[in-house]
Scaffold this motif. Sequence first.
Motif, PDB file in Angstrom:
ATOM      1  N   GLU A 163      18.177  25.748 -27.340  1.00  0.00           N
ATOM      2  CA  GLU A 163      18.892  24.915 -28.320  1.00  0.00           C
ATOM      3  C   GLU A 163      18.658  23.435 -28.049  1.00  0.00           C
ATOM      4  N   LEU A 164      18.629  23.047 -26.773  1.00  0.00           N
ATOM      5  CA  LEU A 164      18.355  21.655 -26.431  1.00  0.00           C
ATOM      6  C   LEU A 164      16.942  21.276 -26.850  1.00  0.00           C
ATOM      7  N   GLY A 165      15.996  22.194 -26.664  1.00  0.00           N
ATOM      8  CA  GLY A 165      14.632  21.937 -27.105  1.00  0.00           C
ATOM      9  C   GLY A 165      14.549  21.737 -28.612  1.00  0.00           C
ATOM     10  N   LYS A 166      15.303  22.528 -29.356  1.00  0.00           N
ATOM     11  CA  LYS A 166      15.327  22.379 -30.815  1.00  0.00           C
ATOM     12  C   LYS A 166      15.872  21.008 -31.211  1.00  0.00           C
ATOM     13  N   SER A 167      16.933  20.577 -30.545  1.00  0.00           N
ATOM     14  CA  SER A 167      17.515  19.272 -30.884  1.00  0.00           C
ATOM     15  C   SER A 167      16.547  18.150 -30.545  1.00  0.00           C
ATOM     16  N   HIS A 168      15.745  18.327 -29.498  1.00  0.00           N
ATOM     17  CA  HIS A 168      14.788  17.285 -29.139  1.00  0.00           C
ATOM     18  C   HIS A 168      13.649  17.180 -30.146  1.00  0.00           C
ATOM     19  N   TYR A 169      13.410  18.220 -30.917  1.00  0.00           N
ATOM     20  CA  TYR A 169      12.440  18.101 -32.016  1.00  0.00           C
ATOM     21  C   TYR A 169      12.947  17.065 -33.013  1.00  0.00           C
ATOM     22  N   HIS A 170      14.223  17.116 -33.319  1.00  0.00           N
ATOM     23  CA  HIS A 170      14.791  16.183 -34.297  1.00  0.00           C
ATOM     24  C   HIS A 170      14.942  14.782 -33.718  1.00  0.00           C
ATOM     25  N   TYR A 171      14.998  14.671 -32.384  1.00  0.00           N
ATOM     26  CA  TYR A 171      14.961  13.354 -31.762  1.00  0.00           C
ATOM     27  C   TYR A 171      13.529  12.821 -31.697  1.00  0.00           C
ATOM     28  N   ASN A 172      12.569  13.684 -32.047  1.00  0.00           N
ATOM     29  CA  ASN A 172      11.139  13.363 -31.936  1.00  0.00           C
ATOM     30  C   ASN A 172      10.778  13.064 -30.476  1.00  0.00           C
ATOM     31  N   ALA A 173      11.314  13.867 -29.573  1.00  0.00           N
ATOM     32  CA  ALA A 173      11.042  13.749 -28.140  1.00  0.00           C
ATOM     33  C   ALA A 173      10.190  14.941 -27.725  1.00  0.00           C
ATOM     34  N   PRO A 174       8.877  14.761 -27.571  1.00  0.00           N
ATOM     35  CA  PRO A 174       7.961  15.883 -27.337  1.00  0.00           C
ATOM     36  C   PRO A 174       8.069  16.488 -25.939  1.00  0.00           C
ATOM     37  N   PRO A 175       7.638  17.742 -25.800  1.00  0.00           N
ATOM     38  CA  PRO A 175       7.772  18.487 -24.540  1.00  0.00           C
ATOM     39  C   PRO A 175       7.088  17.871 -23.337  1.00  0.00           C
ATOM     40  N   LYS A 176       6.073  17.029 -23.548  1.00  0.00           N
ATOM     41  CA  LYS A 176       5.349  16.497 -22.385  1.00  0.00           C
ATOM     42  C   LYS A 176       6.244  15.658 -21.473  1.00  0.00           C
ATOM     43  N   TYR A 177       7.392  15.233 -21.966  1.00  0.00           N
ATOM     44  CA  TYR A 177       8.289  14.407 -21.161  1.00  0.00           C
ATOM     45  C   TYR A 177       9.310  15.216 -20.376  1.00  0.00           C
ATOM     46  N   TYR A 178       9.485  16.492 -20.700  1.00  0.00           N
ATOM     47  CA  TYR A 178      10.576  17.255 -20.105  1.00  0.00           C
ATOM     48  C   TYR A 178      10.430  17.421 -18.592  1.00  0.00           C
ATOM     49  N   ASN A 179       9.206  17.662 -18.135  1.00  0.00           N
ATOM     50  CA  ASN A 179       8.994  17.883 -16.699  1.00  0.00           C
ATOM     51  C   ASN A 179       9.236  16.630 -15.868  1.00  0.00           C
ATOM     52  N   TYR A 180       9.078  15.459 -16.477  1.00  0.00           N
ATOM     53  CA  TYR A 180       9.274  14.214 -15.742  1.00  0.00           C
ATOM     54  C   TYR A 180      10.696  14.112 -15.189  1.00  0.00           C
ATOM     55  N   VAL A 181      11.668  14.564 -15.990  1.00  0.00           N
ATOM     56  CA  VAL A 181      13.065  14.440 -15.579  1.00  0.00           C
ATOM     57  C   VAL A 181      13.330  15.250 -14.313  1.00  0.00           C
ATOM     58  N   GLY A 182      12.786  16.465 -14.254  1.00  0.00           N
ATOM     59  CA  GLY A 182      12.970  17.295 -13.072  1.00  0.00           C
ATOM     60  C   GLY A 182      12.396  16.658 -11.825  1.00  0.00           C
ATOM     61  N   THR A 183      11.227  16.063 -11.975  1.00  0.00           N
ATOM     62  CA  THR A 183      10.581  15.396 -10.835  1.00  0.00           C
ATOM     63  C   THR A 183      11.432  14.254 -10.312  1.00  0.00           C
ATOM     64  N   GLU A 184      11.956  13.433 -11.230  1.00  0.00           N
ATOM     65  CA  GLU A 184      12.749  12.281 -10.804  1.00  0.00           C
ATOM     66  C   GLU A 184      14.121  12.696 -10.283  1.00  0.00           C
ATOM     67  N   PHE A 185      14.671  13.789 -10.816  1.00  0.00           N
ATOM     68  CA  PHE A 185      15.932  14.320 -10.285  1.00  0.00           C
ATOM     69  C   PHE A 185      15.747  14.698  -8.821  1.00  0.00           C
ATOM     70  N   ILE A 186      14.683  15.392  -8.517  1.00  0.00           N
ATOM     71  CA  ILE A 186      14.417  15.832  -7.148  1.00  0.00           C
ATOM     72  C   ILE A 186      14.291  14.629  -6.205  1.00  0.00           C
ATOM     73  N   CYS A 187      13.606  13.583  -6.653  1.00  0.00           N
ATOM     74  CA  CYS A 187      13.479  12.378  -5.823  1.00  0.00           C
ATOM     75  C   CYS A 187      14.829  11.691  -5.627  1.00  0.00           C
ATOM     76  N   ALA A 188      15.678  11.740  -6.655  1.00  0.00           N
ATOM     77  CA  ALA A 188      16.970  11.050  -6.582  1.00  0.00           C
ATOM     78  C   ALA A 188      17.966  11.748  -5.672  1.00  0.00           C
ATOM     79  N   VAL A 189      17.888  13.080  -5.575  1.00  0.00           N
ATOM     80  CA  VAL A 189      18.906  13.804  -4.799  1.00  0.00           C
ATOM     81  C   VAL A 189      18.538  13.972  -3.328  1.00  0.00           C
ATOM     82  N   GLN A 190      17.290  13.782  -2.975  1.00  0.00           N
ATOM     83  CA  GLN A 190      16.894  13.963  -1.575  1.00  0.00           C
ATOM     84  C   GLN A 190      17.709  13.092  -0.620  1.00  0.00           C
ATOM     85  N   PRO A 191      17.886  11.773  -0.914  1.00  0.00           N
ATOM     86  CA  PRO A 191      18.680  10.939   0.015  1.00  0.00           C
ATOM     87  C   PRO A 191      20.145  11.366   0.093  1.00  0.00           C
ATOM     88  N   ILE A 192      20.647  11.966  -0.967  1.00  0.00           N
ATOM     89  CA  ILE A 192      22.042  12.404  -0.984  1.00  0.00           C
ATOM     90  C   ILE A 192      22.233  13.642  -0.111  1.00  0.00           C
TER      91      ILE A 192
END
Length: 202
Positions: A120-149
């Motif tokens: 459902e989130l993927g469907k809503s991102h179609y209407h935001y015109n936010a393509p799938p190539k960006y989705y993996n970036y968030v996971g990568t940056e999340f992992i970098c952000a939580v390591q120090p914590i």
Amino acid sequence: MGCAISGLATKTEFSQRDREEAAAAAAAAHLSEEQVQMIKDSWKVIRDDIAKVGIIMFVRLFETHPECKDVFFLFRDVQDLERLRTNRELRAHGLRVMSFIEKSVARLDQPERLEALAVELGKSHYHYNAPPKYYNYVGTEFICAVQPILKERWTAELEEAWKTMFQYVASLMRQGYQDESAQQRHLAASPKDRPDKKNTAL
């Protein structure tokens, strides 16, 4: 505030093969029971700093992939990324993304509910015109952000578990994006299926 790409990418058309590949990728990203427990245990620590993680995650995203700023129209013209660390809108968006991650973690034992949520989130991102190539970036940056914590709690095994979860969720979102793309193309190609407003008044 939502995602709104302007001049960055157009809504992509996907073939049946693309949708099958997305489904196969989602199926391949399988988490073991041990990995699920590792993620849930680490989330108990991470959730105490979700606002901080959300900000760090997106500031890092804009640093490593500057083109992603165009996805978020409110930050498109911001040159000083340090200013974003105290930006209320970015904080709010970061919290929404962290809320989605929290819901995903809670549903790791309920794959049908997790699939429905991410598709459902993927469907809503179609209407935001936010393509799938960006989705993996968030996971990568999340992992970098939580390591120090997590400090000494962070291990290679835990990193692999989180990577697998994000791969799975991103694949489901891509599947939802593609399904919505196909649905919208079908509607656009079948105007005869739409109600004729000229004939609806009695």
